[in-house]
Design a protein around this motif. Structure first.
Motif, PDB file in Angstrom:
ATOM      1  N   ALA A  59      69.232 -13.113   6.236  1.00 53.66           N
ATOM      2  CA  ALA A  59      69.579 -14.053   7.305  1.00 53.66           C
ATOM      3  C   ALA A  59      68.969 -13.632   8.635  1.00 53.66           C
ATOM      4  N   LEU A  60      68.727 -12.346   8.808  1.00 51.59           N
ATOM      5  CA  LEU A  60      68.133 -11.860  10.056  1.00 51.59           C
ATOM      6  C   LEU A  60      66.636 -11.627   9.897  1.00 51.59           C
ATOM      7  N   GLY A  61      66.052 -12.154   8.845  1.00 54.36           N
ATOM      8  CA  GLY A  61      64.603 -12.049   8.691  1.00 54.36           C
ATOM      9  C   GLY A  61      64.176 -10.945   7.752  1.00 54.36           C
ATOM     10  N   GLY A  62      65.102 -10.061   7.385  1.00 57.81           N
ATOM     11  CA  GLY A  62      64.753  -8.990   6.450  1.00 57.81           C
ATOM     12  C   GLY A  62      63.631  -8.125   6.971  1.00 57.81           C
ATOM     13  N   ALA A  63      62.789  -7.686   6.051  1.00 66.25           N
ATOM     14  CA  ALA A  63      61.745  -6.734   6.402  1.00 66.25           C
ATOM     15  C   ALA A  63      60.673  -7.345   7.286  1.00 66.25           C
ATOM     16  N   SER A  64      60.446  -8.657   7.138  1.00 65.13           N
ATOM     17  CA  SER A  64      59.349  -9.248   7.895  1.00 65.13           C
ATOM     18  C   SER A  64      59.721  -9.479   9.345  1.00 65.13           C
ATOM     19  N   GLY A  65      60.988  -9.344   9.679  1.00 61.56           N
ATOM     20  CA  GLY A  65      61.385  -9.408  11.066  1.00 61.56           C
ATOM     21  C   GLY A  65      61.704 -10.801  11.549  1.00 61.56           C
ATOM     22  N   MET A  66      62.055 -10.878  12.826  1.00 64.42           N
ATOM     23  CA  MET A  66      62.499 -12.131  13.420  1.00 64.42           C
ATOM     24  C   MET A  66      61.551 -12.496  14.558  1.00 64.42           C
ATOM     25  N   PRO A  67      60.757 -13.543  14.385  1.00 62.81           N
ATOM     26  CA  PRO A  67      59.876 -13.948  15.496  1.00 62.81           C
ATOM     27  C   PRO A  67      60.699 -14.673  16.558  1.00 62.81           C
ATOM     28  N   LEU A  68      60.485 -14.341  17.816  1.00 60.25           N
ATOM     29  CA  LEU A  68      61.257 -14.939  18.903  1.00 60.25           C
ATOM     30  C   LEU A  68      60.314 -15.402  20.003  1.00 60.25           C
ATOM     31  N   LYS A  69      60.856 -16.161  20.933  1.00 57.95           N
ATOM     32  CA  LYS A  69      60.048 -16.583  22.076  1.00 57.95           C
ATOM     33  C   LYS A  69      60.265 -15.611  23.226  1.00 57.95           C
ATOM     34  N   GLN A  70      59.310 -15.624  24.162  1.00 59.49           N
ATOM     35  CA  GLN A  70      59.473 -14.731  25.308  1.00 59.49           C
ATOM     36  C   GLN A  70      60.191 -15.469  26.425  1.00 59.49           C
ATOM     37  N   PHE A  71      61.444 -15.086  26.672  1.00 59.61           N
ATOM     38  CA  PHE A  71      62.207 -15.733  27.733  1.00 59.61           C
ATOM     39  C   PHE A  71      62.547 -14.768  28.861  1.00 59.61           C
ATOM     40  N   VAL A  72      62.548 -13.483  28.561  1.00 54.34           N
ATOM     41  CA  VAL A  72      62.897 -12.496  29.577  1.00 54.34           C
ATOM     42  C   VAL A  72      61.613 -11.820  30.025  1.00 54.34           C
ATOM     43  N   GLY A  73      61.319 -11.915  31.287  1.00 52.99           N
ATOM     44  CA  GLY A  73      60.075 -11.342  31.799  1.00 52.99           C
ATOM     45  C   GLY A  73      60.328 -10.093  32.615  1.00 52.99           C
ATOM     46  N   TRP A  74      59.322  -9.737  33.373  1.00 54.86           N
ATOM     47  CA  TRP A  74      59.372  -8.525  34.185  1.00 54.86           C
ATOM     48  C   TRP A  74      60.533  -8.562  35.180  1.00 54.86           C
ATOM     49  N   GLY A  75      60.759  -9.704  35.837  1.00 53.03           N
ATOM     50  CA  GLY A  75      61.782  -9.798  36.877  1.00 53.03           C
ATOM     51  C   GLY A  75      63.161  -9.434  36.354  1.00 53.03           C
ATOM     52  N   ALA A  76      63.585 -10.114  35.279  1.00 53.75           N
ATOM     53  CA  ALA A  76      64.915  -9.866  34.731  1.00 53.75           C
ATOM     54  C   ALA A  76      65.040  -8.422  34.261  1.00 53.75           C
ATOM     55  N   ALA A  77      63.994  -7.918  33.601  1.00 55.34           N
ATOM     56  CA  ALA A  77      64.043  -6.538  33.101  1.00 55.34           C
ATOM     57  C   ALA A  77      64.220  -5.567  34.264  1.00 55.34           C
ATOM     58  N   TYR A  78      63.500  -5.831  35.359  1.00 50.44           N
ATOM     59  CA  TYR A  78      63.553  -4.949  36.523  1.00 50.44           C
ATOM     60  C   TYR A  78      64.951  -4.907  37.125  1.00 50.44           C
ATOM     61  N   TRP A  79      65.546  -6.088  37.366  1.00 52.62           N
ATOM     62  CA  TRP A  79      66.865  -6.106  38.002  1.00 52.62           C
ATOM     63  C   TRP A  79      67.940  -5.561  37.075  1.00 52.62           C
ATOM     64  N   LEU A  80      67.828  -5.828  35.784  1.00 48.25           N
ATOM     65  CA  LEU A  80      68.817  -5.273  34.852  1.00 48.25           C
ATOM     66  C   LEU A  80      68.695  -3.760  34.794  1.00 48.25           C
ATOM     67  N   MET A  81      67.455  -3.263  34.923  1.00 40.44           N
ATOM     68  CA  MET A  81      67.242  -1.818  34.934  1.00 40.44           C
ATOM     69  C   MET A  81      67.936  -1.222  36.150  1.00 40.44           C
ATOM     70  N   LEU A  82      67.752  -1.857  37.335  1.00 37.08           N
ATOM     71  CA  LEU A  82      68.394  -1.337  38.548  1.00 37.08           C
ATOM     72  C   LEU A  82      69.920  -1.375  38.416  1.00 37.08           C
ATOM     73  N   LEU A  83      70.407  -2.470  37.825  1.00 34.96           N
ATOM     74  CA  LEU A  83      71.853  -2.591  37.622  1.00 34.96           C
ATOM     75  C   LEU A  83      72.366  -1.437  36.765  1.00 34.96           C
ATOM     76  N   SER A  84      71.605  -1.093  35.717  1.00 32.10           N
ATOM     77  CA  SER A  84      72.010   0.005  34.835  1.00 32.10           C
ATOM     78  C   SER A  84      72.006   1.329  35.590  1.00 32.10           C
ATOM     79  N   VAL A  85      70.995   1.526  36.446  1.00 28.00           N
ATOM     80  CA  VAL A  85      70.931   2.777  37.216  1.00 28.00           C
ATOM     81  C   VAL A  85      72.164   2.890  38.093  1.00 28.00           C
ATOM     82  N   VAL A  86      72.518   1.796  38.789  1.00 30.45           N
ATOM     83  CA  VAL A  86      73.686   1.813  39.675  1.00 30.45           C
ATOM     84  C   VAL A  86      74.947   2.102  38.861  1.00 30.45           C
ATOM     85  N   LEU A  87      75.056   1.441  37.699  1.00 32.04           N
ATOM     86  CA  LEU A  87      76.230   1.640  36.846  1.00 32.04           C
ATOM     87  C   LEU A  87      76.374   3.102  36.455  1.00 32.04           C
ATOM     88  N   ILE A  88      75.275   3.685  35.955  1.00 32.20           N
ATOM     89  CA  ILE A  88      75.339   5.062  35.484  1.00 32.20           C
ATOM     90  C   ILE A  88      75.573   6.014  36.663  1.00 32.20           C
TER      91      ILE A  88
END
Lengths: 402, 324
Positions: free
Chosen positions: B144-173
């Motif tokens: 159901a999750l694609g097994g060995a061949s994996g799960m193809p997905l679309k790119q919805f999260v880019g550099w911006g979201a990754a950057y701010w979530l990273m900063l949020l994690s730093v502040v949290l920790i």
């Protein structure tokens, strides 16, 4: 160690790291014309960049290295003859995808940033799947030499992926060929299948073998699964042996299959064992032993001792000091397809190259004629059945596409 | 004073983001560099989580890729199930998918944290390796999750979201480590028996550390899934866990800035050396060996990199011992 000395050393280490990083990033980072990624109108004499996104390390490195040699040979040859489009030479840029989908995404992204007109590779299905979206977004054609999964060029809803092409036949055809050979040439009434559940490739072949075999009124008496990298196949071999099949079909990659054959012979199974093109590379005989490999057969893309291939074999031998395998031939054919398409297109414009590839039609390649279907981007080409006789792959028969 | 300092840091982060966005928009930062920067963010989040478990709480865990894959598949599952397409619904679905991934991963963190009450040191490490492998094998066999061949997905999260979530994690920790909870975790690392004698509920804090660390790995996995087009079980193998551990050890166990530095160095080096596949692993190994000879405690040891404020932004109150 005194603190100051420590500080200086760590500073040096950080410096070393940054120098390495700059050395890596600095060179390719600046694209000449960022507005038209993937292609430039190109004046005469300017080199044509082609990216090779291949499995140079990791579990499928043998395929990637063979493919790379074949591709380089084709490009070097056309460059030595003066290039294409009034003297423009091909400039190939290699990138390693470590046999991993995520790394293939990185490699494709890097190559696309270097103004390549096409990406050749990856060799394996999952790595191609990780690259499809990027080449589509950037209008760069991708030709996979040996990604045999049907899904690569044709989506689930039946639409074709416009920028993806391939130089090999697809899994269903290979499974069919193997099943028909088992029935017609080996006279098998019953068969057992053992396949690798890691990756689509092995399961895809097994499924199509089973369908064809059962459609002919024969029975598959046993199906077993294993994971790539397993070394002990004795339990599943015992299960298979107790079902007494006429033939065993093991369509995985060479390392697993060689161990499988060795252990099956040890367990006393003397009947024929068959495999797919995954047997075409690597040292099957070295692992399993020449005697044990007798009475085994595999489907392959090419028969390397085919007289019409000897020019290629000699050139390859001279260039690399070793004999080519099926993947070298596919690599060579992939590069030839691109060269032919660029010649036909008369330019390196992305859309022109894409449409030229789509309309290659009947393309006479070194292993025979490949007929391209513009609807599916799949070539129809001959498959060969090879038999292992005393440790040597010998030609058994050619199977033409229907 | 504290407000001013935080504002300055936030402004600096904002300026960096705006600058990179403008440069990327004008094509001055290539897609590959942007991808590398996004991967750096993903690995920083992973390293932060593992650093909390291994660096601050002292529990050796080599199953971090397992948590990452749970987050990745959790987020991927949501995106697939609701067949999310580009459009305004993304504002709802992306956070939903990421949070779902985080929660599932954190739940598994608690599950894995519980047996740590009995296991210590090497035994715990073995158990976590086992956990990572079990997750991978289960995913491998789940059609159901694609097994060995994996799960193809679309790119919805880019550099911006990754950057701010990273900063949020730093502040949290950063805030967690400098709270009484964080000090309790450090006490467990330094001497578990002594910590218990002082009235610290070691079980609670170990499980807490595992849950937060796993949750962050889940977040990183969710970003990875929505950025890299394709997730497959073989990506999250034992070597990936090991890679994250190397980042933390390289940077310095128990140093937030250290593990950030480690993640940056390792990720950038991996991508930059892609052009020399033959010698890449040799260079990396030589660097690691040199590192361990001259800086056995990692680049930063347990100290933090400080900005030139009157009182540094990291380690103001806690001000850990200087490891020089």
């Amino acid at each position: 160690m005194n603190p100051r000395k420590n500080g200086i050393l760590s500073l040096l280490l950080v410096l070393l790291c940054s120098v390495l990083v700059l050395a890596g990033c600095g060179t390719p980072a600046a694209p000449a014309t960022p507005a038209t990624p993937g292609g430039d109108a190109g004046s005469a004499g300017e080199p044509i960049n082609v990216g090779l996104n291949l499995e140079l390390t990791g579990s499928s490195a043998e395929f990637g290295l063979s493919g790379q040699n074949g591709m380089k040979l084709a490009f070097d040859k056309v460059n030595a003859e003066g290039g294409v489009l009034d003297g423009r030479l091909f400039n190939y840029i290699s990138a390693d995808n470590k046999s991993e989908a995520g790394e293939a995404t990185s490699a494709t992204t890097r190559l696309v940033g270097e103004d390549v007109i096409a990406i050749l590779g990856p060799m394996t299905t999952a790595a191609v799947l990780g690259s499809i979206q990027i080449v589509t977004d950037n209008n760069v054609v991708l030709i996979t030499p040996s990604g045999t999964n049907a899904r690569l060029t044709v989506n689930e809803d039946g639409t074709v992926n416009p920028w993806i092409f391939r130089a090999c036949f697809i899994d269903p055809f290979q499974g069919e060929v193997a099943a028909n050979f088992a029935i017609d040439a080996l006279g098998a009434e019953t068969a057992a299948i053992a396949y690798d559940i890691v990756g689509d490739y092995s399961g895809g072949l097994a499924e199509n073998f089973k369908r064809t075999f059962e459609a002919a009124g024969k029975t598959v008496v046993r199906e077993e699964q294993f994971s790539a990298g397993d070394v002990d196949f004795r339990p599943i071999i015992e299960n298979i042996k107790s079902a007494e099949p006429d033939v065993i079909f093991v369509p995985a990659y060479y390392t697993d299959d060689a161990h499988f054959v060795l252990q099956a012979r040890d367990a006393g199974f003397t009947g024929p064992i068959m495999g797919g093109d995954g047997w075409g590379s690597g040292d099957m005989v070295g692992i399993a032993g020449a005697d044990n490999m007798n009475n085994t057969y595999c489907v392959d893309f090419v028969y390397i001792d085919d007289p019409s291939l000897q020019d290629f074999v000699n050139e390859y031998q001279t260039a690399y000091g070793r004999a080519p395998d099926g993947f070298s031939v596919l690599g060579y054919e992939t590069a030839s397809m691109l060269i032919e398409a660029v010649k036909n297109a008369g330019s390196t414009e992305p859309e022109a190259v894409r449409s030229a590839l789509e309309n290659l039609g009947e393309f006479a390649s070194i292993s025979g004629v490949m007929t391209f279907d513009p609807e599916t981007h799949n070539p129809a080409k001959n498959a060969v059945i090879l038999e292992f006789v005393n440790g040597v792959r010998e030609f058994k028969q050619i199977v033409a596409p229907k | 004073m504290r407000w001013e300092k935080n504002l300055i840091l936030l402004a600096a982060a904002g300026v960096f983001f705006v600058l990179t966005s403008i440069l990327a928009g004008r094509g001055l930062i290539s897609r590959f560099v942007l991808l590398t920067m996004t991967q750096v963010c993903i690995y920083i989040i992973l390293a932060l989580g593992l650093n909390l478990i291994t660096g601050f709480t002292g529990q050796l865990s080599i199953g971090h890729a397992g948590f990452m894959s749970i987050g990745a598949y959790g987020a991927g599952f949501i995106m697939k199930t609701f067949d999310v397409q580009a459009g305004p619904t993304l504002i709802f679905f992306i956070p939903f998918a990421l949070i779902f991934g985080v929660l599932v991963a954190a739940a598994f963190g608690v599950l894995l944290g519980l047996p740590t009450l009995r296991l210590r040191g090497d035994y715990l490490a073995i158990a976590t390796i086992g956990f990572g492998e079990i997750v991978r094998i289960v995913l491998l066999n789940t059609k159901a999750l694609g097994g060995a061949s994996g799960m193809p997905l679309k790119q919805f999260v880019g550099w911006g979201a990754a950057y701010w979530l990273m900063l949020l994690s730093v502040v949290l920790i950063y805030n967690f480590v400098n709270s009484s909870h964080g000090r309790a975790c450090i006490a467990i690392r330094e001497n578990e028996i002594a910590a218990e004698t002082m009235g610290i509920n070691t079980t609670k804090y170990k499980v807490m550390a595992f849950a937060i660390g796993a949750g962050l790995a889940g977040l990183a996995g969710g970003i990875y899934a929505n950025h890299m087009y394709m997730i497959q079980p073989s990506t999250f193998n034992f070597l990936k866990s090991f890679e994250i551990l190397v980042m933390v050890v390289l940077g310095g166990l128990g140093s937030i800035t250290g593990c950030i530095l480690g993640a940056i160095v390792m990720t950038v080096m991996n991508n930059a050396l892609g052009i020399f596949p033959e010698i890449r692993m040799i260079i990396v190994s030589v660097l690691l060996v040199t590192m361990m000879i001259f800086r056995p405690n990692g680049l930063m040891g347990t100290t933090e990199l400080r900005l030139p404020f009157r009182r540094g932004p990291f380690g103001t109150k806690g001000d850990m011992t200087n490891g020089g």
